[in-house]
Every structure is written in C-alpha cells, then in structure tokens.
Design a protein around this motif. Structure first.
Motif, PDB file in Angstrom:
ATOM      1  N   ASP A 162       5.317  -1.619   7.189  1.00  0.00           N
ATOM      2  CA  ASP A 162       3.891  -1.248   6.780  1.00  0.00           C
ATOM      3  C   ASP A 162       3.822  -0.105   5.863  1.00  0.00           C
ATOM      4  O   ASP A 162       2.795   0.489   5.338  1.00  0.00           O
ATOM      5  N   GLY A 163       4.809  -0.008   4.810  1.00  0.00           N
ATOM      6  CA  GLY A 163       4.775   0.766   3.846  1.00  0.00           C
ATOM      7  C   GLY A 163       5.734   0.325   2.611  1.00  0.00           C
ATOM      8  O   GLY A 163       6.040  -0.872   2.697  1.00  0.00           O
ATOM      9  N   CYS A 168      -4.747  -4.933   2.651  1.00  0.00           N
ATOM     10  CA  CYS A 168      -3.713  -3.864   3.734  1.00  0.00           C
ATOM     11  C   CYS A 168      -4.452  -2.579   4.170  1.00  0.00           C
ATOM     12  O   CYS A 168      -4.285  -2.217   5.017  1.00  0.00           O
ATOM     13  N   ARG A 169      -4.851  -2.064   3.113  1.00  0.00           N
ATOM     14  CA  ARG A 169      -5.677  -0.477   3.225  1.00  0.00           C
ATOM     15  C   ARG A 169      -6.951  -0.345   2.279  1.00  0.00           C
ATOM     16  O   ARG A 169      -6.846  -0.662   0.971  1.00  0.00           O
ATOM     17  N   CYS A 196       2.809   4.383   0.391  1.00  0.00           N
ATOM     18  CA  CYS A 196       2.962   3.299  -0.443  1.00  0.00           C
ATOM     19  C   CYS A 196       2.698   3.338  -1.845  1.00  0.00           C
ATOM     20  O   CYS A 196       1.594   4.477  -1.964  1.00  0.00           O
ATOM     21  N   LEU A 205       1.278   1.355  -3.821  1.00  0.00           N
ATOM     22  CA  LEU A 205      -0.173   0.563  -4.112  1.00  0.00           C
ATOM     23  C   LEU A 205      -1.016   0.548  -2.826  1.00  0.00           C
ATOM     24  O   LEU A 205      -0.812   1.103  -1.752  1.00  0.00           O
ATOM     25  N   ALA A 206      -2.404   0.154  -3.004  1.00  0.00           N
ATOM     26  CA  ALA A 206      -3.403  -0.026  -1.987  1.00  0.00           C
ATOM     27  C   ALA A 206      -3.790  -1.416  -2.282  1.00  0.00           C
ATOM     28  O   ALA A 206      -5.012  -1.588  -2.768  1.00  0.00           O
ATOM     29  N   CYS A 207      -3.038  -2.402  -1.715  1.00  0.00           N
ATOM     30  CA  CYS A 207      -3.657  -3.692  -1.822  1.00  0.00           C
ATOM     31  C   CYS A 207      -4.918  -4.119  -0.943  1.00  0.00           C
ATOM     32  O   CYS A 207      -4.901  -3.394   0.303  1.00  0.00           O
ATOM     33  N   ARG A 221      -3.849  -6.778  -5.775  1.00  0.00           N
ATOM     34  CA  ARG A 221      -2.970  -5.602  -5.560  1.00  0.00           C
ATOM     35  C   ARG A 221      -2.724  -4.388  -6.541  1.00  0.00           C
ATOM     36  O   ARG A 221      -2.630  -3.482  -6.026  1.00  0.00           O
ATOM     37  N   ASN A 226       7.116  -4.646  -2.146  1.00  0.00           N
ATOM     38  CA  ASN A 226       6.175  -5.086  -3.047  1.00  0.00           C
ATOM     39  C   ASN A 226       6.982  -5.347  -4.549  1.00  0.00           C
ATOM     40  O   ASN A 226       6.244  -5.812  -5.552  1.00  0.00           O
TER      41      ASN A 226
END
Ligand code: SAM
Ligand code: SF4
Length: 346
Positions: free
Chosen positions: A160-161, A122-123, A115, A117-119, A230, A192
């Motif tokens: 999930d991505g 989420c992660r 992905c 982003l790394a919100c 986000r 997203n």
C-alpha cells in the motif's frame, strides 16, 4: 487428504485488524467477523477456524468466485503458488490435523502508506508522513516480523505504499540478512519503479540481493497517459525499467513483470503497454481490474472509469481493444476476476 489452498497454512499479510492469508476481498464477511484479536494474528481464532474448515474441504469462508487459487490445477495434495511455501515438514503436520504452527513461511508487508506518487486510482493526495494510526500499524508489523523471523522464507513488499520511498521499508530491505532472517530465501517487490534506479539498487545492498521478483505497476502505455493517471517521471521510469530488464537478462532477478490497472482513461494505450513488455522481455504483462477503493470516492467517478464492468456503456470498446491486444500479443494476461461494484471496507 483433500487438496488444500496453501495460503492459510503458510502465509500472512500483516494487517492491523485481521488475519489475512491471501487477500482481504477473497474472504467472506463471515470470516472477517470471526475473532482476530490474538496478539499474534497468525494463530488467532479466525486463522484456526479457516484452517480447520479447509482441512475438511469446506471453503465456505472464502469467496471462491474472487479467489484466484484453482484447487483442481494440480495432482498434489496442495496447490503450489510462487508466493508461499508449504514445506514437507508442514505438510506432514497438516496431514496429522495440525492447525497451529510456529509461524508463517511467507509474509506480505502492507503497513506503510508513504509514497512518492499520488496515483488517481489509489489516493487523493501524496502520503509523506505517518498518521498516529499508521504508526501503530507499523509498530504491530515490526512486532509480528520479529516474532516470525525464524520461519519466514519469502517476503513480499509492499502492498500500500512505495518501498523505495518509505524510510522504514527502504532500511528494512537494505538490512535483510541471514542473522535477522535465518530462513529467508527470496524477496518479491511490487513497486511503481520510479525510484528503482541503478544507483538506488546499489544503495540497497546487501539486502536487495534477496530480491528475485520485481513487479512494476505503470497503468499507461505512453507518457501522456502516465502523466494523467500516475504523474511520475516517465523518462526516469523508462531508464529504470531498462536497468531492471538488464538484471533479468543477467539472471540476477528471476522474474520481471509490468502491470496496468485498466480504466476508461488509459485503456486505449494497452497495446503500447504490451509492446513495452515485449521490448523489455518481461516475464509477464498483466492487465487487471480497477477496484472501488474507499479513499478514491471523492475525486474519481468510479462508475465512469470502471470500463471493465459489463454494465459500463463503453464496455464493448474495451472488449474490442482487448481482442486486438490479444491478437498481437497473445501472452499478455487479463485478470478481471473482480467485478463487485461495492466499495471495499478499510
Ligand atoms: C497501492 S500500490 C503499492 C505498491 C506500489 N507503490 C505500486 O504502485 O506498485 C499496489 C497495487 O495497487 C494497484 N492499484 C492502485 N489503485 C488501484 C485500484 N483502485 N484498483 C486496483 N488496483 C489498484 C497499483 O497499480 C499497484 O499495482
Ligand atoms: S498506486 Fe502505488 S505508486 Fe501510486 S500512489 Fe498508490 S502506492 Fe503510490
């Protein structure tokens, strides 16, 4: 025949370890402990057992208090949902007690975590490459997809991505065609939205022409909060949303929704978010619960952020906010069914 939930008879979420027809946390631990080891999870012992029980009106393998399927909502013998399809032929087989079918009519692809982003929810960090395990999971998904290619009518991507960031998913979407998926009718995207510009939409033709539903998860009603939760490019997202709203207005897609995972950090922007939905004329504005995903434990204080839980010291402020949003925007939806505080397993 008792009214049945359609998912176990028509749908699969590709997942390396289990046969999941709907959602991992809608099913009980007893279900997860059944034998899922068939090379085609679709007809594993777990799948067959779930179907047999449901045909006897026995939902003991399902967490009925979490699951969003309401079995009394219809006069038909099964419940209709937009993300799976029980056709007449399959219903006839079910009426004769069949529990083993050639393949699913509806699939959800959740096998690529990459992905842009790394919100925070989420992660902990960006995932830009695949681990050895991820590669194995992706290979399994590819095998399952090719095994089920003839029966698939609906594809949902991605759990999930980010579909427009993952090279595999992006190419998969672009290349969808009647030659590879002869029964395919529609694709529904969860994204997203930051990479779904008009130019990128064009680049994903012809496969993207199958897309009829787009759901964009945003989690903020303004740029300042978006930066915190986000960290994507808000201005670009707004441009892309205007483009998607235009696709919806022209009937090129049939449904556009925006979603918001509610936390202490963003709940005060819920009204601005509802207004955004109204301005874009989206079909749905959805507020949902913040779940304790296993990989956020080290960088997020879940108990502090999970303001949707009644036990949270500021929960009453959220209730006030929700009532105020409902008053001004009666059509927005709140999906706070999940209240279990335990961390979800992998
Ligand atoms: C993991 S994302 C993948 C798809 C896409 N990248 C996106 O963001 O929509 C799938 C959904 O999970 C939601 N989500 C992320 N973290 C969550 C959490 N801790 N609890 C509940 N939902 C979460 C996102 O808002 C999004 O709607
Ligand atoms: S919620 Fe979606 S956009 Fe955000 S990091 Fe997770 S997969 Fe990426």
């Amino acid at each position: 025949m008792p009214k049945i939930c359609p998912y176990p008879f028509s749908r699969i979420e590709y997942n390396s370890n289990y046969y999941i027809p709907c959602c991992f946390d809608w099913l009980t631990d007893e279900y997860h402990k059944l034998d899922h080891t068939n090379s085609d999870k679709w007809n594993s012992k777990a799948a067959i057992e779930l179907r047999k029980r449901i045909l006897k009106n026995d939902y003991s393998l399902c967490k009925r208090d979490y699951c969003q399927i309401k079995l009394r909502d219809t006069d038909e013998n099964h419940v209709r949902t937009t993300d799976c399809d029980l056709d007449k032929q399959r219903l006839d087989l079910i009426a004769n007690g069949t529990v083993n079918f050639t393949g699913p009519t509806s699939v959800s692809i959740t096998a690529d975590r990459r992905c842009n982003l790394a919100c925070e929810s989420c992660r902990p960090e960006k995932v830009v490459t695949l681990s050895a395990d991820d590669k194995k999971n992706l290979e399994l998904t590819k095998q399952q997809l090719s095994k089920h290619a003839n029966t698939i009518k609906i594809i949902k991507m991605v759990g999930d991505g980010e579909v427009f960031y993952s090279p595999y998913l992006s190419k998969f979407l672009k290349q969808l065609s009647p030659a590879t998926y002869p029964s395919l009718e529609k694709v529904s995207l969860l994204t997203n939205g930051t990479l779904l510009s008009e130019a990128n939409y064009e680049r994903h033709k012809p496969g993207i022409n199958y897309v009829q539903e787009i759901s964009v998860s945003i989690d903020a009603g303004n740029q300042e909060t978006y930066d915190q939760v986000r960290g994507g490019d808000w201005q670009q997202l707004m441009k892309n949303l205007t483009f998607m709203a235009d696709l919806r207005a022209k009937g090129i897609i049939k449904k556009l929704s925006i979603s918001f995972v509610v936390r202490k950090k963003n709940y005060l922007t819920m009204k601005e978010f509802a207004r955004l939905g109204l301005e874009l004329k989206t079909d749905q504005v959805i507020f949902s619960a913040f779940h304790p995903w296993h990989n956020i434990r080290d960088h997020v204080d879940y108990d502090d952020q999970a303001i949707h839980l009644e036990s949270h010291s500021e929960h009453n402020k959220l209730v006030t906010q929700i009532n105020s949003v409902k008053k001004d925007y009666p059509n927005v939806e709140f999906k706070f069914h999940y209240t279990n505080q335990e961390a979800l397993p992998q």
